[in-house]
Design an enzyme around this catalytic site. Sequence first.
Site, PDB file in Angstrom:
ATOM      1  N   LYS A  64       4.230  11.437 -11.109  1.00 37.00           N
ATOM      2  CA  LYS A  64       3.556  10.644 -11.874  1.00 37.00           C
ATOM      3  C   LYS A  64       3.840   9.228 -12.118  1.00 37.00           C
ATOM      4  O   LYS A  64       5.137   8.916 -12.426  1.00 37.00           O
ATOM      5  CB  LYS A  64       3.302  11.224 -13.447  1.00 37.00           C
ATOM      6  CG  LYS A  64       2.175  12.428 -13.169  1.00 37.00           C
ATOM      7  CD  LYS A  64       1.751  12.874 -14.723  1.00 37.00           C
ATOM      8  CE  LYS A  64       0.830  13.696 -14.602  1.00 37.00           C
ATOM      9  NZ  LYS A  64       0.392  14.200 -16.002  1.00 37.00           N
ATOM     10  N   GLU A  70      11.316  17.217 -25.666  1.00 43.15           N
ATOM     11  CA  GLU A  70      10.682  17.449 -24.273  1.00 43.15           C
ATOM     12  C   GLU A  70      11.256  18.836 -23.808  1.00 43.15           C
ATOM     13  O   GLU A  70      10.805  19.694 -23.181  1.00 43.15           O
ATOM     14  CB  GLU A  70      10.807  16.517 -23.138  1.00 43.15           C
ATOM     15  CG  GLU A  70      10.041  15.194 -23.660  1.00 43.15           C
ATOM     16  CD  GLU A  70       8.596  15.272 -22.979  1.00 43.15           C
ATOM     17  OE1 GLU A  70       8.193  16.548 -22.606  1.00 43.15           O
ATOM     18  OE2 GLU A  70       7.805  14.440 -23.233  1.00 43.15           O
ATOM     19  N   HIS A 115       0.402  10.890 -28.128  1.00 49.06           N
ATOM     20  CA  HIS A 115      -0.291   9.583 -27.507  1.00 49.06           C
ATOM     21  C   HIS A 115      -1.110   8.828 -28.451  1.00 49.06           C
ATOM     22  O   HIS A 115      -0.764   7.574 -28.430  1.00 49.06           O
ATOM     23  CB  HIS A 115      -0.854   9.862 -26.329  1.00 49.06           C
ATOM     24  CG  HIS A 115       0.079  10.239 -24.965  1.00 49.06           C
ATOM     25  ND1 HIS A 115      -0.379  10.494 -23.669  1.00 49.06           N
ATOM     26  CD2 HIS A 115       1.389  10.251 -24.824  1.00 49.06           C
ATOM     27  CE1 HIS A 115       0.454  10.875 -22.977  1.00 49.06           C
ATOM     28  NE2 HIS A 115       1.812  10.595 -23.589  1.00 49.06           N
ATOM     29  N   HIS A 164       0.991  16.212 -26.254  1.00 51.86           N
ATOM     30  CA  HIS A 164       1.138  14.916 -25.884  1.00 51.86           C
ATOM     31  C   HIS A 164      -0.202  14.283 -26.144  1.00 51.86           C
ATOM     32  O   HIS A 164      -0.292  13.111 -26.417  1.00 51.86           O
ATOM     33  CB  HIS A 164       1.145  14.772 -24.359  1.00 51.86           C
ATOM     34  CG  HIS A 164       2.688  14.813 -23.827  1.00 51.86           C
ATOM     35  ND1 HIS A 164       3.442  15.932 -24.231  1.00 51.86           N
ATOM     36  CD2 HIS A 164       3.378  13.836 -23.041  1.00 51.86           C
ATOM     37  CE1 HIS A 164       4.477  15.581 -23.504  1.00 51.86           C
ATOM     38  NE2 HIS A 164       4.538  14.734 -22.940  1.00 51.86           N
ATOM     39  N   GLU A 194      -2.478  17.815 -11.276  1.00 49.11           N
ATOM     40  CA  GLU A 194      -2.749  18.346 -12.629  1.00 49.11           C
ATOM     41  C   GLU A 194      -4.314  18.709 -12.699  1.00 49.11           C
ATOM     42  O   GLU A 194      -5.179  18.348 -13.693  1.00 49.11           O
ATOM     43  CB  GLU A 194      -2.515  17.172 -13.557  1.00 49.11           C
ATOM     44  CG  GLU A 194      -2.408  17.541 -15.189  1.00 49.11           C
ATOM     45  CD  GLU A 194      -2.346  16.399 -16.142  1.00 49.11           C
ATOM     46  OE1 GLU A 194      -2.959  16.183 -16.952  1.00 49.11           O
ATOM     47  OE2 GLU A 194      -1.040  15.820 -15.906  1.00 49.11           O
ATOM     48  N   ARG A 201       0.759  -1.182  -0.005  1.00 42.81           N
ATOM     49  CA  ARG A 201       0.007  -0.101  -0.186  1.00 42.81           C
ATOM     50  C   ARG A 201       0.849   1.115  -0.228  1.00 42.81           C
ATOM     51  O   ARG A 201       0.378   2.501   0.417  1.00 42.81           O
ATOM     52  CB  ARG A 201      -0.976  -0.085   1.148  1.00 42.81           C
ATOM     53  CG  ARG A 201      -2.037  -1.070   0.950  1.00 42.81           C
ATOM     54  CD  ARG A 201      -3.155  -0.876   2.020  1.00 42.81           C
ATOM     55  NE  ARG A 201      -4.055  -1.784   1.995  1.00 42.81           N
ATOM     56  CZ  ARG A 201      -4.184  -3.170   2.469  1.00 42.81           C
ATOM     57  NH1 ARG A 201      -3.176  -3.378   3.522  1.00 42.81           N
ATOM     58  NH2 ARG A 201      -5.193  -3.901   2.506  1.00 42.81           N
ATOM     59  N   ARG A 213      -0.664  22.213 -14.365  1.00 38.13           N
ATOM     60  CA  ARG A 213       0.233  21.427 -14.650  1.00 38.13           C
ATOM     61  C   ARG A 213      -0.350  20.551 -15.972  1.00 38.13           C
ATOM     62  O   ARG A 213       0.626  20.170 -16.798  1.00 38.13           O
ATOM     63  CB  ARG A 213       0.212  19.990 -13.575  1.00 38.13           C
ATOM     64  CG  ARG A 213       1.384  19.082 -13.951  1.00 38.13           C
ATOM     65  CD  ARG A 213       1.417  18.163 -12.588  1.00 38.13           C
ATOM     66  NE  ARG A 213       2.501  16.888 -13.102  1.00 38.13           N
ATOM     67  CZ  ARG A 213       2.723  16.150 -12.037  1.00 38.13           C
ATOM     68  NH1 ARG A 213       2.246  16.235 -10.733  1.00 38.13           N
ATOM     69  NH2 ARG A 213       3.700  15.397 -12.475  1.00 38.13           N
ATOM     70  N   HIS A 262       8.796   7.726 -27.470  1.00 41.58           N
ATOM     71  CA  HIS A 262       7.878   8.612 -26.892  1.00 41.58           C
ATOM     72  C   HIS A 262       8.177  10.101 -27.131  1.00 41.58           C
ATOM     73  O   HIS A 262       7.370  10.827 -27.644  1.00 41.58           O
ATOM     74  CB  HIS A 262       7.908   8.496 -25.390  1.00 41.58           C
ATOM     75  CG  HIS A 262       7.028   9.613 -24.498  1.00 41.58           C
ATOM     76  ND1 HIS A 262       5.484   9.538 -24.732  1.00 41.58           N
ATOM     77  CD2 HIS A 262       7.169  10.459 -23.867  1.00 41.58           C
ATOM     78  CE1 HIS A 262       5.160  10.564 -24.210  1.00 41.58           C
ATOM     79  NE2 HIS A 262       6.004  11.306 -23.424  1.00 41.58           N
ATOM     80  N   ASN A 315       1.397  18.909 -21.075  1.00 39.20           N
ATOM     81  CA  ASN A 315       0.964  18.041 -22.061  1.00 39.20           C
ATOM     82  C   ASN A 315       0.860  18.512 -23.336  1.00 39.20           C
ATOM     83  O   ASN A 315       0.387  17.947 -24.190  1.00 39.20           O
ATOM     84  CB  ASN A 315      -0.455  17.553 -21.695  1.00 39.20           C
ATOM     85  CG  ASN A 315      -0.553  16.750 -20.326  1.00 39.20           C
ATOM     86  OD1 ASN A 315       0.133  15.904 -20.127  1.00 39.20           O
ATOM     87  ND2 ASN A 315      -1.277  17.101 -19.552  1.00 39.20           N
ATOM     88  N   LYS A 366       9.799  22.188 -14.310  1.00 41.60           N
ATOM     89  CA  LYS A 366       8.879  20.924 -14.012  1.00 41.60           C
ATOM     90  C   LYS A 366       8.539  21.009 -12.457  1.00 41.60           C
ATOM     91  O   LYS A 366       7.516  20.871 -11.981  1.00 41.60           O
ATOM     92  CB  LYS A 366       9.705  19.627 -14.473  1.00 41.60           C
ATOM     93  CG  LYS A 366       8.755  18.303 -14.108  1.00 41.60           C
ATOM     94  CD  LYS A 366       7.595  18.165 -15.224  1.00 41.60           C
ATOM     95  CE  LYS A 366       6.714  16.893 -14.884  1.00 41.60           C
ATOM     96  NZ  LYS A 366       7.411  15.696 -15.394  1.00 41.60           N
TER      97      LYS A 366
END
Length: 357
Positions: free
Chosen positions: A139, A181, A248, A244, A233, A117, A237, A261, A241, A223
């Site tokens: 993330k 990036e 994606h 992206h 986000e 957990r 934030r 990527h 993206n 960042k």
Amino acid sequence: MPAFAVTTTAHRYEATVERGVLRRLRDFLPAKHGKVFVVATDDVWALHGSAVATGLDGTDWHRLVFPGGEERKRLASVEAMADRMVELGGDRSSLVVAFGGGIVNDLGGFLAAIYMRGIPVIQIPTTLLSQVDAAVGGKTGANLVGGKNLIGSFHQPLAVLTDPDVLMTLPEREYRAGLFEVIKHGVIACEPLFRLMQNEQPRVMAREAGAVEQMVAESVRIKCEVVTADEKEMGLRKILNFGHTVGHAMEAETKYAHFLHGEAVGLGMIAATHLSRLAGRLSEAHSQEIIDVVNAYGPFPSTEPLRTENLMPRLVKDKKAIQGTVHFVLATGIGSTEVVAGLPAEMVREAIELTLA
């Protein structure tokens, strides 16, 4: 070299950018900790594992072998590593070190987030893309057939340790992929960083120490500041993206086997730039500047396998879509963006067509 703080409601940690930092990994471990599990692929370990082993000298540590590859960024891999941790006596006092590129950072962080957990994780990114993006911000995730990172959680690390020296062993294609990036950070938040990428391309491509340190440190700073302002986000934030959403879709359409990527993000940034101009948010001059800089760090793999009619339905499956409405990050200048929802489908289609042309 610098360290940048990330401060959230429940956590505070630093992202350290320092040559040789891997060899003092012990300095970043909690005073009381159990077994340390290092998630790494064989190729990264062969290149830089000795530095991590030195940094962990005197601790009870074990390596968890991840085979690598976007196609293995799945729950099955997480389960296999968790089973191995149980076999080796991992418990709630254990700690994960995610040592590798973005896939390892995401998957290793996710393993730490759900094992017993939740146990601590230290991120050590070894690719340019992971250093400037994936390793910072908490993330974590794994892929589903339907798309990237559709399973995951926010799990902030104890620390992020970035050593620019490891970038010297990156294959050129991997290095180029990370540069997209960096360009993204310049477009969304830092015109001086964009101008570095625009005006110093020979130094950047030669991996000159000063240029590498500047672009990595600036990207990490951006960042960290964005994550501090918006951990989950919900607002600011989202600007990270940029490129992206379409990127994606391109990755998913080609089953994660055709583009790296960063390459998909680079093409996605071109699409987002066209869309920004078509939507009246970005001038023709700034649009051309962004596209020219992105293209300067190519070449890209062929876009021949892509069809606009196949990419369009994938956009609504992106994890940033809300109730079927796609949210796009649009550039409004060099260093500024806004998030826009509900753009006409024909406008989106035109932007993608221009990118694939």
